[in-house]
Scaffold this motif. Structure first.
Motif, PDB file in Angstrom:
ATOM      1  N   TYR A  25       0.850  -1.201   0.000  1.00  0.00           N
ATOM      2  CA  TYR A  25       0.000   0.000   0.000  1.00  0.00           C
ATOM      3  C   TYR A  25       0.876   1.238   0.000  1.00  0.00           C
ATOM      4  N   THR A  27       0.875   4.971   0.789  1.00  0.00           N
ATOM      5  CA  THR A  27       0.138   6.107   1.343  1.00  0.00           C
ATOM      6  C   THR A  27       1.089   7.275   1.472  1.00  0.00           C
ATOM      7  N   VAL A  32       3.420   0.549   2.910  1.00  0.00           N
ATOM      8  CA  VAL A  32       3.087  -0.501   3.862  1.00  0.00           C
ATOM      9  C   VAL A  32       3.024  -1.817   3.102  1.00  0.00           C
ATOM     10  N   ALA A  34       1.624  -5.113   3.085  1.00  0.00           N
ATOM     11  CA  ALA A  34       0.611  -5.897   3.782  1.00  0.00           C
ATOM     12  C   ALA A  34       0.839  -7.384   3.560  1.00  0.00           C
ATOM     13  N   PRO A  53      -1.825 -12.034  14.102  1.00  0.00           N
ATOM     14  CA  PRO A  53      -2.066 -10.788  14.827  1.00  0.00           C
ATOM     15  C   PRO A  53      -2.696  -9.733  13.929  1.00  0.00           C
ATOM     16  N   SER A  54      -3.252  -8.758  14.583  1.00  0.00           N
ATOM     17  CA  SER A  54      -3.884  -7.663  13.845  1.00  0.00           C
ATOM     18  C   SER A  54      -2.852  -7.001  12.936  1.00  0.00           C
ATOM     19  N   GLY A  55      -3.255  -6.756  11.709  1.00  0.00           N
ATOM     20  CA  GLY A  55      -2.359  -6.087  10.779  1.00  0.00           C
ATOM     21  C   GLY A  55      -1.421  -7.038  10.064  1.00  0.00           C
ATOM     22  N   SER A  56      -1.637  -8.351  10.231  1.00  0.00           N
ATOM     23  CA  SER A  56      -0.696  -9.291   9.625  1.00  0.00           C
ATOM     24  C   SER A  56      -1.015  -9.564   8.148  1.00  0.00           C
ATOM     25  N   GLY A  57      -2.131  -9.054   7.673  1.00  0.00           N
ATOM     26  CA  GLY A  57      -2.437  -9.191   6.242  1.00  0.00           C
ATOM     27  C   GLY A  57      -3.498 -10.221   5.930  1.00  0.00           C
ATOM     28  N   LYS A  58      -4.238 -10.667   6.928  1.00  0.00           N
ATOM     29  CA  LYS A  58      -5.246 -11.693   6.709  1.00  0.00           C
ATOM     30  C   LYS A  58      -6.344 -11.201   5.760  1.00  0.00           C
ATOM     31  N   SER A  59      -6.917 -10.048   6.113  1.00  0.00           N
ATOM     32  CA  SER A  59      -8.010  -9.520   5.276  1.00  0.00           C
ATOM     33  C   SER A  59      -7.509  -9.239   3.868  1.00  0.00           C
ATOM     34  N   THR A  60      -6.306  -8.728   3.796  1.00  0.00           N
ATOM     35  CA  THR A  60      -5.748  -8.411   2.485  1.00  0.00           C
ATOM     36  C   THR A  60      -5.665  -9.667   1.623  1.00  0.00           C
ATOM     37  N   GLN A 104     -15.541  -8.291   7.295  1.00  0.00           N
ATOM     38  CA  GLN A 104     -15.174  -7.980   8.677  1.00  0.00           C
ATOM     39  C   GLN A 104     -16.103  -6.911   9.252  1.00  0.00           C
ATOM     40  N   GLU A 176     -13.584 -12.823  10.067  1.00  0.00           N
ATOM     41  CA  GLU A 176     -14.023 -12.733  11.462  1.00  0.00           C
ATOM     42  C   GLU A 176     -15.533 -12.861  11.603  1.00  0.00           C
TER      43      GLU A 176
HETATM   44  N1  LIG Z   1      -5.973   0.821   2.170  1.00  0.00           N
HETATM   45  C1  LIG Z   1      -4.854   0.687   2.894  1.00  0.00           C
HETATM   46  N2  LIG Z   1      -3.882   1.608   2.843  1.00  0.00           N
HETATM   47  C2  LIG Z   1      -2.745   1.468   3.538  1.00  0.00           C
HETATM   48  N3  LIG Z   1      -2.479   0.440   4.319  1.00  0.00           N
HETATM   49  C3  LIG Z   1      -3.397  -0.541   4.438  1.00  0.00           C
HETATM   50  C4  LIG Z   1      -4.637  -0.457   3.738  1.00  0.00           C
HETATM   51  N4  LIG Z   1      -5.345  -1.565   4.041  1.00  0.00           N
HETATM   52  C5  LIG Z   1      -4.586  -2.283   4.897  1.00  0.00           C
HETATM   53  N5  LIG Z   1      -3.440  -1.654   5.125  1.00  0.00           N
HETATM   54  C6  LIG Z   1      -2.352  -2.148   5.968  1.00  0.00           C
HETATM   55  O1  LIG Z   1      -1.997  -3.463   5.560  1.00  0.00           O
HETATM   56  C7  LIG Z   1      -1.719  -4.262   6.680  1.00  0.00           C
HETATM   57  C8  LIG Z   1      -2.582  -5.512   6.635  1.00  0.00           C
HETATM   58  O2  LIG Z   1      -3.929  -5.158   6.784  1.00  0.00           O
HETATM   59  P1  LIG Z   1      -5.080  -6.224   6.918  1.00  0.00           P
HETATM   60  O3  LIG Z   1      -6.374  -5.487   6.917  1.00  0.00           O
HETATM   61  O4  LIG Z   1      -4.906  -7.268   5.902  1.00  0.00           O
HETATM   62  O5  LIG Z   1      -4.777  -6.818   8.370  1.00  0.00           O
HETATM   63  P2  LIG Z   1      -5.545  -7.943   9.146  1.00  0.00           P
HETATM   64  O6  LIG Z   1      -4.597  -9.034   9.331  1.00  0.00           O
HETATM   65  O7  LIG Z   1      -6.837  -8.223   8.505  1.00  0.00           O
HETATM   66  O8  LIG Z   1      -5.795  -7.222  10.547  1.00  0.00           O
HETATM   67  P3  LIG Z   1      -7.069  -7.294  11.523  1.00  0.00           P
HETATM   68  O9  LIG Z   1      -6.995  -8.592  12.263  1.00  0.00           O
HETATM   69  O10 LIG Z   1      -6.869  -6.161  12.444  1.00  0.00           O
HETATM   70  O11 LIG Z   1      -8.293  -7.194  10.710  1.00  0.00           O
HETATM   71  C9  LIG Z   1      -1.975  -3.419   7.901  1.00  0.00           C
HETATM   72  O12 LIG Z   1      -0.723  -2.961   8.384  1.00  0.00           O
HETATM   73  C10 LIG Z   1      -2.794  -2.255   7.386  1.00  0.00           C
HETATM   74  O13 LIG Z   1      -2.452  -1.107   8.108  1.00  0.00           O
END
Ligand SMILES: Nc1ncnc2c1ncn2[C@@H]1O[C@H](COP(=O)(O)OP(=O)(O)OP(=O)(O)O)[C@@H](O)[C@H]1O
Ligand SMILES: [Mg+2]
Lengths: 245, 790
Positions: A25, A27, A32, A34, A53-60, A104, A176
């Protein structure tokens, strides 16, 4: 294709394959990462749980596999076709015909009732169950004509799940799905997902922060910092009602 | 299949419309204002144009008019033999005065002969009341409707005329309308005055007897063959009539009624072809802006639908439907209001111009044009916004709103200095520079439209002030039937109540410079004139130059002549000399486009003695009645024009055209201004409802939250005001250009009251919006808006 994967009870035919998938990403001046080059296969009919963990890239990762987003690099294959080469229209058809999502953040349409939110998907699905049945499965028959604002967070989440399973998809992506739920309703929801997986052979991916949920999976995939750090295969799956948390 | 797709979406559409009805209505009103304005003026203009043409056609309005001294009836054949002439008729045209009990000064009248029996082929009359002449009747007249109405005259009533030196009573046989006097203007007058100018038709034999014109005529009217060259015909006619004292034939285009009517219709047209498109464009701009902002709000919903596999087209169609409903409502309101107002205006002008009938020309194409533009503007705005949202990947589109990345901009250093809420306002404003800019332009267009609509009042007041108190300072002007020697001036000066008497001379002439020429009157003015003065370009009173000719700014522009240029002047009276005169002054005049010369110089050039066409007088009001009564019995008087009534006539004329259109301009400008501001406020609220609710949850007070939202609106409004003023002045300037005709011109003068009022309306709209929005913020359902994720 020729990746050596352990012998599986379910199937050896991959529904989805990710090869070197990364997502960066941008910004402003900040970058970042992901996802940093993920290789992964999801097999026909299996149920996979993603932990991390949160922010580990699962949703991505889930978004990319579900055709909601495109990776910065790498390729994703759906039944051998390269998803990442699909144009917008083909990707739209892929989502419409094959994928069910639980987001989510639920993402219900505020001006539509629970039933109408489900209708939104069944209207365009090839072989959907009825909206009423789908809501029945998640135990919301009595709330069908309520607007999202009139539902609790958990109820909204269940509407989102009904909406995902109603189309009887080939692939079910759940971000989730039990986040806001108590044990009892959590189990109802997981039952609905498990039932779809079992009866229809739907390839299912579930993101959760609840390690117990991992016990109902065929495989558990651990992510950290945008990488797969571990893949655990369960010798046996627990039924949702056997879970406890 | 598509329909079944959209069942739940259509339900969403209906619910959204019901939820946003106030805002949707505000947008619809803006569309309605634009559409109504266009249809109203276009319909009215076409109705008037078509009606005039039909009137001319049915009543045989002449193509060419040729006045002369006297010619035997046999000369008519010679005119008819001119190639290109289809038919010609000779008639007698005279002037007289009427002694009307309703007015203290004599009324002026034009008397025309009408065949004793039958009707002419050219310039036929339309009988509105009464009857035609009885065969062999004596002392019967037909009289123009405008005059009859102004004096309440009915058939069988008697009027007393001072005709050819004798008082005579006539009975009104009928009341008539004529295509020749749609605009009933006394010779030399600038504006119609129905109380003081009458047109009368008398049986030809009777009029001939009174003026010793048996077997003769002094005016030719003719119809040309279709496609004949008018200039060639006129040249031939002049040739034939020259020995009979012809003073030059006029084409229809120079005929006084037609000329003024065209001038006035041209002004209406300018009002109608300039203002509505501007309004329409502004309305469409706002529609486009409102729609695209609204669709942007739906970004995550668009992402969601796309995630489910709805195609971009299907999603776009959903929003297009929504916008079409709003546009259609606005269009319908506008079309209905525009049709109704257009008809109303056309009827009003029918009465003003005394048309015997009226064609409503509300053609289908107007409606199609208005509809196409409205829907296209709405579609483009919607499509663009949907595309922008749909081009995002669904994951991004659906991402929860806070990832709005507020940039650390160049302005950040001073933004940081601001307090918390103010910082939010500034960040938000700069975060969306295009949106903020468009909103700002929208609001400034509201101010600009108001200024451009309201400045007319200022401009016309300045015009009146200049024309009627700086240039024309006389109380009344007495003109003679024939030029009189100057000693008559002393006679007038010794009449009761006369304090100052100042002679003047009007001489018909053709002015020529290069390839440009102009038929008009040269005005002879005395040195040291106090009653009828010239103004230089800085509006300072000056004496008429002793040598050469002074041109009004407009005339100089028409001729393309400037100071020092030598123009050719063909005098069309008396010995008809051709003079070569240098332009020695350019004089500012807002009404008509005169040329002036020193009276003595003019008379000398004409090789005539000290002749005068009339006298301007300043009166002692105490003796004014005696003065006018005496004039009623003075045979040599052709006309008495009273400045006060002239001014009144001018005001009426303005009232009839500019002010009425302007009234609508102002109303629509207000609608648009209010619509813009209200929409800007409402959309900001929707865009930020969640954010504001979160702030409330965090403990911000209602007022602090309102400040954050309304502060932005306030900031944009404040920035918009000066921009609006600049655009408004530019629009006003465009107006002065488009209303610059021979008839009159309006100066670019804008009073501070106009600025103040325009700004106040927009500020009031902003305050009103703020109050409504404030209420909505108060009712912001904190829980609901945090719970749902749209
Ligand atoms: N649109 C975006 N712009 C910039 N960074 C992003 C964007 N979307 C996600 N990120 C970053 O990418 C990383 C992974 O995000 P992601 O949403 O995949 O995390 P996650 O594992 O689903 O976390 P959570 O459990 O909190 O939902 C995070 O560090 C987030 O800050
Ligand atoms: Mg996540």
């Amino acid at each position: 294709m020729n990746k050596t994967s352990p012998e599986r009870a379910i199937s050896t035919i991959p529904t989805l394959e990710a090869r070197g998938v990364s997502k960066v990403y941008q910004t402003g001046a900040l970058e970042v990462t992901a996802l940093g080059g993920v290789d992964l296969s999801l097999f026909e009919g299996e149920l996979v749980v993603f932990l991390g963990p949160s922010g580990s890239g699962k949703s991505t990762l889930l978004n990319i596999l579900g055709g909601l987003d495109r990776p910065s690099a790498g390729a994703v294959y759906f039944r051998g076709d390269e998803l990442t080469q699909f144009d917008d229209h083909a990707l739209t058809l892929y989502r419409r015909d094959h994928v069910g999502f639980v987001f989510q953040f639920y993402n219900l349409v505020a001006s539509l009732t629970a039933r109408e939110n489900v209708d939104l998907v069944t209207e365009i699905a090839i072989n959907p169950m009825s909206s009423d049945d789908a809501l029945g499965v998640v135990g919301l028959s009595h709330r069908m004509d309520h607007f999202p604002a009139e539902l609790s967070g958990g109820e909204q989440q269940r509407v989102a799940i009904a909406r995902a399973i109603a189309k009887q998809p080939d692939i079910l992506m759940c971000d989730e799905p039990t986040g806001a739920l108590d044990i009892k309703t959590g189990i109802t929801v997981l039952q609905a997902i498990e039932q779809t997986n079992r009866e229809l052979g739907t390839t299912t991916a579930i993101i959760t922060h609840n390690a117990t949920v991992a016990n109902m999976a065929d495989r558990v995939i651990l992510l950290a910092d945008g990488h797969i750090i571990e893949v655990i295969e369960n010798s046996s799956r627990k039924r949702p009602e056997e879970l406890s948390w | 299949m598509v329909m079944t797709f959209f069942k739940p979406l259509d339900r969403k559409l209906i619910r959204d419309l019901m939820r946003m009805w106030a805002q949707a209505l505000a947008i619809a009103m803006v569309v309605a204002a634009g559409v109504a304005m266009y249809i109203m003026s276009e319909g009215m203009l076409r109705s008037l144009g078509d009606t005039r043409d039909a009137y001319y056609e049915r009543y045989g309005f002449a193509d060419v008019f040729a006045p002369l001294k006297r010619a035997p009836n046999s000369a008519v054949v010679r005119i008819e033999n001119i190639p290109g002439v289809r038919r010609a008729e000779g008639r007698i045209s005279k002037v007289a005065t009427l002694d009307m009990p309703g007015i203290r000064e004599p009324a002026q009248e034009k008397i025309l002969s009408y065949p004793d029996k039958d009707h002419p082929a050219i310039n036929r009359l339309y009988l509105t009341e009464g009857r035609w002449f009885r065969p062999g009747a004596r002392d019967e007249v037909l009289i123009s409707e405008a005059f009859a109405m102004a004096h309440g005259l009915k058939p069988r009533d008697k009027v007393t005329a001072l005709i050819n030196g004798r008082k005579r009573d006539f009975e009104i046989a009928g009341i008539v309308l004529s295509p020749e006097f749609i605009y009933a203007l006394a010779p030399g007058a600038m504006f119609p005055d129905d109380l003081r100018f009458a047109v009368m038709w008398m049986p030809r034999s009777m009029l001939a007897a009174i003026f010793n014109m048996e077997g003769a005529f002094n005016e030719i009217v003719l119809h040309m063959e279709p496609g004949a060259n008018r200039d060639q015909v006129i040249a031939k006619v002049d040739e034939v009539l020259d020995p009979y004292g012809g003073i030059g034939a006029l084409g229809r285009d120079r005929q006084i009624s037609h000329w003024y009517l065209s001038g006035e219709m041209e002004q209406l047209e300018n009002m109608g072809r300039v203002a509505p498109p501007i309004f329409f464009a502004v309305a469409m701009f706002l529609l486009n802006m409102a729609v695209s902002r609204w669709v942007e709000l739906e970004r995550s919903e668009i992402g969601l639908l796309k995630a489910f596999g709805y195609s971009t087209r299907a999603v776009a169609l959903h929003y297009v439907k929504f916008v079409m409903v709003i546009t259609a409502v606005g269009y319908l309101m506008g079309a209905i209001a525009g049709t109704w107002l257009g008809r109303g205006l056309a009827v009003m002008y029918q009465e003003f111009f005394h048309f015997p009938f009226l064609y409503f020309s509300m053609h289908g194409d107007m409606y199609v044009i208005a509809a196409s533009i409205s829907f296209a503007a709405a579609l483009i705005g919607t499509w663009h916004a949907v595309r922008t949202a749909a081009d995002l990947s669904p994951a991004v589109a659906m991402a929860p709103q806070p990832p709005t990345s507020y940039r650390r901009s160049k302005n950040d250093r001073w933004i940081k200095k601001a307090l918390g809420p103010t910082r939010m306002i500034l960040r938000h404003t700069f975060r969306w520079p295009v949106r903020s800019g468009l909103t700002c332009i929208g609001i400034s267009m509201g101010v600009a439209l108001l200024i451009s609509a309201m400045f007319f009042q200022d401009a016309t007041e300045t015009l009146i002030e200049t024309q009627f108190t700086m240039i024309e300072r006389q109380d009344a002007t007495v003109s003679f039937i024939e030029p009189k020697p100057q000693r008559v001036v002393e006679n007038v000066a010794s009449m009761p109540g006369v304090m100052v008497a100042e002679p003047y001379r009007y001489v018909p002439a053709t002015l020529r410079f290069g390839s440009n020429e102009r038929r008009m009157f040269i005005r002879g003015i005395v040195q040291g004139a106090t009653l009828n003065r010239l103004l230089d370009r800085d509006l300072k009173a000056v004496d008429v130059p002793k040598k050469g000719v002074a041109l009004s700014t407009k005339l100089a522009e028409i001729l393309g002549a400037g100071l020092g240029d030598v123009i050719e002047v063909d005098v069309r009276e008396g010995r008809k000399p051709t003079l070569l005169l240098p332009v020695t002054m350019i004089s500012e005049v807002y009404i008509a486009s005169p040329a002036y010369m020193d009276l003595k110089t003019l008379n000398r050039a004409l090789l005539e003695g000290d002749n005068t066409s009339g006298v301007h007088v300043m009166l002692d009001e105490a003796y004014a009645d005696d003065f006018y009564a005496m004039l009623k019995d003075t045979p040599s008087v052709a006309q008495v024009s009273v400045k006060e009534t002239m001014l009144q006539a001018f005001r009426n004329t303005l009232e009839e055209n500019i002010n009425i259109m302007n009234f609508f301009n102002t109303i629509f400008a207000v609608v648009i201004a209010v619509g813009v501001v209200y929409n800007a406020g409402r959309i900001s609220l929707s865009e930020r409802a969640r954010e504001l609710a979160s702030l409330r949850v965090l403990g911000f007070t209602r007022n602090e939250v309102s400040y954050i939202l309304l502060g932005e609106l306030g900031l944009l409004t404040l920035v918009a005001l000066p921009i609006g003023v600049v655009i408004g002045v530019a629009l006003a300037w465009l107006w002065t250009l488009s209303l610059d005709t021979d008839l009159y011109r309006i100066p670019l003068v804008i009073s501070s009251a106009t600025f103040g009022y325009s700004i106040s309306v927009v500020l009031a709209a902003a305050v009103g919006t703020a109050i409504i929005t404030q209420r909505q913020i108060a009712h912001l359902d904190l829980v609901a808006s945090l719970k749902t994720r749209e």
